[in-house]
Design a protein around this motif. Structure first.
Motif, PDB file in Angstrom:
ATOM      1  N   ILE A 133       0.813  -1.153  -0.065  1.00  0.00           N
ATOM      2  CA  ILE A 133       0.000   0.139  -0.087  1.00  0.00           C
ATOM      3  C   ILE A 133       0.772   0.971  -0.051  1.00  0.00           C
ATOM      4  O   ILE A 133       1.627   1.458   0.927  1.00  0.00           O
ATOM      5  N   ASN A 134       0.641   1.985  -1.106  1.00  0.00           N
ATOM      6  CA  ASN A 134       1.533   3.148  -1.141  1.00  0.00           C
ATOM      7  C   ASN A 134       3.106   2.980  -0.806  1.00  0.00           C
ATOM      8  O   ASN A 134       3.651   3.626  -0.273  1.00  0.00           O
TER       9      ASN A 134
ATOM     10  N   THR B 178       4.315   0.377   0.773  1.00  0.00           N
ATOM     11  CA  THR B 178       4.813  -0.045   2.279  1.00  0.00           C
ATOM     12  C   THR B 178       4.153  -1.729   2.114  1.00  0.00           C
ATOM     13  O   THR B 178       3.004  -1.946   1.806  1.00  0.00           O
TER      14      THR B 178
ATOM     15  N   LEU C 256       0.717   4.518   8.049  1.00  0.00           N
ATOM     16  CA  LEU C 256       0.911   4.939   6.739  1.00  0.00           C
ATOM     17  C   LEU C 256       0.524   6.412   6.616  1.00  0.00           C
ATOM     18  O   LEU C 256       0.701   7.046   5.588  1.00  0.00           O
TER      19      LEU C 256
ATOM     20  N   ILE D  92      -2.746   7.594   6.707  1.00  0.00           N
ATOM     21  CA  ILE D  92      -3.787   7.397   5.667  1.00  0.00           C
ATOM     22  C   ILE D  92      -4.914   8.166   6.547  1.00  0.00           C
ATOM     23  O   ILE D  92      -5.354   7.668   7.645  1.00  0.00           O
TER      24      ILE D  92
ATOM     25  N   LEU E 283      -6.630   4.909  -1.412  1.00  0.00           N
ATOM     26  CA  LEU E 283      -5.310   4.619  -1.439  1.00  0.00           C
ATOM     27  C   LEU E 283      -4.666   5.041  -2.748  1.00  0.00           C
ATOM     28  O   LEU E 283      -5.175   4.669  -3.870  1.00  0.00           O
ATOM     29  N   ASP E 284      -3.617   5.904  -2.634  1.00  0.00           N
ATOM     30  CA  ASP E 284      -2.703   6.195  -3.990  1.00  0.00           C
ATOM     31  C   ASP E 284      -2.261   4.951  -4.614  1.00  0.00           C
ATOM     32  O   ASP E 284      -2.409   4.995  -5.867  1.00  0.00           O
ATOM     33  N   SER E 285      -1.837   3.563  -4.123  1.00  0.00           N
ATOM     34  CA  SER E 285      -1.578   2.833  -4.942  1.00  0.00           C
ATOM     35  C   SER E 285      -1.740   1.211  -3.966  1.00  0.00           C
ATOM     36  O   SER E 285      -1.313   1.311  -2.913  1.00  0.00           O
TER      37      SER E 285
ATOM     38  N   GLU F 169      -0.390  -3.201 -10.422  1.00  0.00           N
ATOM     39  CA  GLU F 169      -0.449  -2.123  -9.344  1.00  0.00           C
ATOM     40  C   GLU F 169      -1.472  -1.412 -10.055  1.00  0.00           C
ATOM     41  O   GLU F 169      -1.807  -1.301 -11.079  1.00  0.00           O
TER      42      GLU F 169
ATOM     43  N   THR G 214      -3.844   2.175  -8.979  1.00  0.00           N
ATOM     44  CA  THR G 214      -3.898   3.657  -8.253  1.00  0.00           C
ATOM     45  C   THR G 214      -5.476   3.963  -7.845  1.00  0.00           C
ATOM     46  O   THR G 214      -6.375   3.444  -8.623  1.00  0.00           O
ATOM     47  N   ASP G 215      -5.307   4.912  -7.037  1.00  0.00           N
ATOM     48  CA  ASP G 215      -6.698   5.580  -6.721  1.00  0.00           C
ATOM     49  C   ASP G 215      -7.688   4.380  -6.295  1.00  0.00           C
ATOM     50  O   ASP G 215      -8.830   4.425  -6.904  1.00  0.00           O
TER      51      ASP G 215
END
Length: 158
Positions: free
Chosen positions: A57-58, A60, A83, A85, A107-109, A116, A118-119
């Motif tokens: 996640i992002n 991590t 994180l 968030i 979540l950004d990624s 992968e 995104t969003d």
């Protein structure tokens, strides 16, 4: 006599290490280093019958339970705090453990193996037992197939 004791000790250590490695690969069959870096990821069921894998996640790494029955990606409050968030607003949700309050976020990624996205819509669930459920807000962008204890997830290019 002393060399014999050292030799027997080494044999026992090697045997214990081999057993640990064998059982660890059965309990954790889908670690990040074992997952394909391609747009298709194959997961093996663990000993409990679930599909678990290391996801990101992002950027991590976090352990995730792959849950085709979950509407969204769900993360624990502990992981969200770690994180950084934040949530947008509270909602009532129905889980296997009953009704609860969760907090919507994006979540950004989210990355699983070489896949992968995104969003990704997600919820922060304060009482989540693990760190993450990888639900349909991620998986509905994929081709997911189950066959004989194997889950194959393939990215679909729109």
């Amino acid at each position: 006599m002393k060399f014999k004791t050292i030799g027997i000790s080494l044999i026992w250590l090697l045997l214990a290490g081999g057993l640990f490695y064998f059982f660890d690969s059965k309990v954790h069959p889908n670690t990040a280093d074992k997952l394909s870096g391609s747009a298709e990821v194959t997961l093996q069921r663990d000993l409990s019958g679930h599909y678990r894998a290391d996801a990101f996640i992002n950027g991590t790494k976090t352990p995730a339970l792959i849950d085709t029955g979950a509407t969204d990606v769900a993360i624990s409050q502990r992981l969200a705090d770690r994180l950084g968030i934040n949530s947008t607003h509270a909602i009532r949700t129905q889980t296997a453990n009953g009704a609860t309050v969760a907090y919507m976020t994006r979540l950004d990624s989210v990355k699983l193996g070489g896949i992968e996205e995104t969003d990704v819509a997600a919820i922060i669930t304060p009482n989540l037992e693990g760190d993450m459920l990888l639900g349909m807000s991620f998986l509905n962008r994929m081709d997911v197939r189950l066959y004989k204890g194997t889950m194959t997830i393939r990215a679909i290019n729109d």
